[in-house]
Design an enzyme around this catalytic site. Structure first.
Site, short mmCIF file in Angstrom:
data_model
loop_
_atom_site.label_atom_id
_atom_site.label_comp_id
_atom_site.label_asym_id
_atom_site.label_seq_id
_atom_site.Cartn_x
_atom_site.Cartn_y
_atom_site.Cartn_z
N LYS A 132 -44.04 142.59 84.78
CA LYS A 132 -43.45 141.62 83.42
C LYS A 132 -44.53 141.57 82.85
O LYS A 132 -45.71 141.19 83.69
CB LYS A 132 -43.24 140.54 83.94
CG LYS A 132 -41.79 140.41 82.72
CD LYS A 132 -40.25 140.84 82.96
CE LYS A 132 -40.17 139.55 81.41
NZ LYS A 132 -38.64 140.54 81.46
N ASP A 172 -38.68 141.65 75.28
CA ASP A 172 -37.62 140.41 75.84
C ASP A 172 -38.35 139.45 74.76
O ASP A 172 -38.20 139.69 73.38
CB ASP A 172 -38.80 140.04 76.99
CG ASP A 172 -38.14 139.31 77.92
OD1 ASP A 172 -37.48 139.72 78.57
OD2 ASP A 172 -38.57 138.05 78.38
P1 NDP Z 1 -34.83 136.84 72.08
O1 NDP Z 1 -36.34 136.20 71.55
O2 NDP Z 1 -33.84 137.90 71.15
O3 NDP Z 1 -33.38 135.41 71.50
C1 NDP Z 1 -33.75 134.00 72.24
C2 NDP Z 1 -33.11 132.90 72.33
O4 NDP Z 1 -32.99 132.75 73.13
C3 NDP Z 1 -33.37 133.19 70.66
O5 NDP Z 1 -32.12 131.98 70.04
C4 NDP Z 1 -34.32 131.67 71.70
O6 NDP Z 1 -34.31 130.42 70.15
C5 NDP Z 1 -33.30 131.24 72.12
N1 NDP Z 1 -34.86 130.23 73.17
C6 NDP Z 1 -35.79 131.16 73.49
N2 NDP Z 1 -36.67 130.17 73.66
C7 NDP Z 1 -36.37 128.68 74.27
C8 NDP Z 1 -35.98 128.21 74.61
N3 NDP Z 1 -37.21 127.34 74.90
N4 NDP Z 1 -35.49 126.27 74.45
C9 NDP Z 1 -34.48 127.27 73.71
N5 NDP Z 1 -33.75 128.18 73.34
C10 NDP Z 1 -34.92 128.95 73.29
O7 NDP Z 1 -35.06 137.20 73.79
P2 NDP Z 1 -33.71 137.87 74.46
O8 NDP Z 1 -32.45 137.60 73.69
O9 NDP Z 1 -33.79 140.12 74.64
O10 NDP Z 1 -33.79 137.43 76.11
C11 NDP Z 1 -33.39 136.38 76.09
C12 NDP Z 1 -32.99 136.16 77.70
O11 NDP Z 1 -32.90 137.20 78.45
C13 NDP Z 1 -34.49 135.21 78.07
O12 NDP Z 1 -34.73 135.03 79.40
C14 NDP Z 1 -35.19 137.31 79.15
O13 NDP Z 1 -36.17 137.41 79.88
C15 NDP Z 1 -33.67 137.53 79.28
N6 NDP Z 1 -33.51 139.32 79.38
C16 NDP Z 1 -33.63 140.17 77.86
C17 NDP Z 1 -32.89 141.29 77.87
C18 NDP Z 1 -33.18 142.30 76.33
O14 NDP Z 1 -32.61 143.61 76.98
N7 NDP Z 1 -33.76 141.70 75.86
C19 NDP Z 1 -33.16 141.99 79.49
C20 NDP Z 1 -32.84 140.91 80.72
C21 NDP Z 1 -32.56 139.64 80.40
P3 NDP Z 1 -35.44 130.62 68.89
O15 NDP Z 1 -34.97 131.78 68.36
O16 NDP Z 1 -35.21 128.84 68.71
O17 NDP Z 1 -36.81 130.85 69.49
#
Ligand code: NDP
Length: 452
Positions: A132, A172
């Site tokens: 990571k 991510d």
């Molecule tokens: P994105 O950046 O596309 O979306 C993240 C989302 O989570 C946004 O809505 C964001 O809101 C919200 N968010 C982020 N930080 C916080 C916080 N501290 N408190 C509240 N809301 C928060 O990321 P992904 O959708 O790609 O990833 C989401 C999760 O999935 C993570 O844990 C990631 O590690 C996991 N994941 C992702 C994969 C992928 O293929 N993308 C694969 C496997 C796991 P805002 O816009 O306001 O920041």
């Protein structure tokens, strides 16, 4: 042996040593504790792993690279950020895992993510080690050119540590198609080599169909598998989703395909609750809002009068059958878990990485909720990244149906492994199943190499 005093003592001693060696790394401690609690009985029963001190070796990354990223913003001010790549374990294949750009990124966060990634990747059945990386850079409010300069500068250091058979980063939080494009462009320029060194690429230059949908779709496939195992399905269920990024959006889409009713979405500002359900048209609005305009989820409630905006709140107070936490780590605590259980939740599948605290996980398991841990439930993203690597190596592109079919099979397979290793007393403990299945594969490979 599970749950016995001897096991608890071993877990405690192991964790005391780990915390001493890795002070102030709360997220990393939490991820290791979650694994060790369930794997320890198996570990103690398998001399071949204990003798080789596999658990001790597995919790130490192969290497961590830390570096500075210097760039200039649009006003000409010079900025410097911290960045890391944690290459955790390559026993079963080249390092593989996403890059995260968020101000909350620390070494502890990346170590927890890299550690989890080792077992998740093993569960997919594909030859991928765990890694990571990321930076404390905050992309919010930055122009495209600022993002480009940051990504180019980051890759100017990172390129020497990665490679198609060495380490293949992906996206991510805060790293989507735009950022991958800028990083890939700089890698290609520096190495003069067009290879599949990053995944999540645009379709024009080696990306895979279904990659952007894969994590969200995979999470819902996993929930569907858990329900099918007890002769039920997602159809007709009320579903609460957190987040509105890549994972959340496509989880909502697959819930709709399966005839479920998604009720919520959220971002770091708050949640929207739409009792009428988020339908295809409303989902399209969210995609445009988040993927194109990069706006706030509160705008959903301004557009659709059926919805309420819950400022500063997470969506766990909304009554539902299925909860899909898809935003970030530790976004669902013990109180949230109790509220969900009191409101009748039956299934929780983690789309995000470690979104539930340890206490929340214990509550779900004690209440008999079908709980799909991130390692298993969100493995669809990295699985399709693995398929993207295969397509790049073969220099071919599969159509969407082919990739989606393979993704569904992989999620079904992961479910079967969880059942195999986690079934007891007529119930499946998916946390134990995922941890032991993933651990066994990586451990066996490490034993094969001897002391390295
Ligand atoms: P994105 O950046 O596309 O979306 C993240 C989302 O989570 C946004 O809505 C964001 O809101 C919200 N968010 C982020 N930080 C916080 C916080 N501290 N408190 C509240 N809301 C928060 O990321 P992904 O959708 O790609 O990833 C989401 C999760 O999935 C993570 O844990 C990631 O590690 C996991 N994941 C992702 C994969 C992928 O293929 N993308 C694969 C496997 C796991 P805002 O816009 O306001 O920041």
């Amino acid at each position: 042996m599970a749950g016995s005093k001897a096991v608890q003592k071993e877990v405690k001693e192991f964790m005391t040593g780990l915390k001493r060696r890795n002070p102030h790394e709360g997220e990393f401690h939490q991820a290791v504790q979650e694994l060790v609690e369930t794997v320890m009985p198996y570990y103690l029963d398998h001399d071949q792993f204990r003798k080789w001190r596999i658990l001790e070796r597995m919790t130490e990354p192969d290497r961590v690279v830390m570096f500075r990223v210097t760039w200039s913003d649009d006003t000409g001010t010079i900025r410097a950020n911290k960045a890391w790549r944690v290459q955790f374990n390559n026993a079963i294949g080249p390092y593989k895992g996403g890059m995260r750009f968020h101000p909350s990124v620390t070494l502890s966060v990346l170590k927890f993510l890299g550690f989890e990634q080792c077992f998740k990747n093993a569960l997919t059945g594909l030859p991928m080690g765990g890694a990571k990386g990321g930076s404390n850079f905050n992309p919010k409010g930055r122009s495209d050119l600022e993002i480009m300069r940051f990504c180019h500068s980051l890759m100017t250091e990172l390129f020497r540590h990665i490679g198609e058979s060495k380490d293949v980063p992906a996206g991510d939080i805060g790293v989507g198609a735009r950022e991958i494009g800028y990083m890939f462009g700089q890698y290609k320029r520096l190495e003069n080599n067009f290879v599949g060194v990053l995944t999540g690429k645009g379709l024009e230059y080696g990306g895979s169909l279904i990659r952007k949908e894969a994590t969200g779709y995979g999470t819902v496939y996993f929930a569907q598998n858990m329900l099918n195992h007890i002769d039920d399905s997602v159809e007709g269920k009320d579903v609460v989703v957190s987040g509105s990024g890549n994972v959340a959006t496509y989880a909502i889409e697959k819930v709709l395909h399966y005839g479920g009713k998604p009720l919520t979405a959220s971002d770091s500002g708050g949640s929207i609750y739409d009792p009428d359900g988020i339908d295809e048209e409303k989902l399209e609005f969210i995609k445009q809002l988040k993927e194109v305009r990069r706006g706030r989820i509160s705008e959903y409630a301004e557009k659709y009068s059926s919805a309420k905006y819950l400022e500063g709140k997470r969506p766990w107070g909304v009554k539902c059958d299925i909860a899909l936490p898809c935003a970030t780590q530790n976004e669902l605590n013990a109180d949230d878990a109790k509220e969900l259980i009191d409101n009748g939740v039956r299934v929780v599948a983690e789309g995000a990485n470690m979104p539930s605290t340890l206490e929340a996980v214990h509550h779900f398991l004690d209440a008999g909720v079908l709980f799909g841990p991130a390692k298993a439930a969100n493995a669809g993203g990295v699985a399709v990244s693995g398929l993207e690597q295969s397509q790049n190596s073969l220099r071919i592109s599969w159509d969407a149906e082919e990739v989606d079919g393979r993704l569904q099979n992989i999620m079904k397979d992961i479910h079967a492994k969880c059942v195999k290793y986690g079934e007891g007393d007529g119930k499946v403990n998916y946390v134990a199943g995922a941890n032991i299945a993933g651990f066994e594969k990586v451990a066996a490979a490490m034993v094969a190499y001897g002391v390295v």
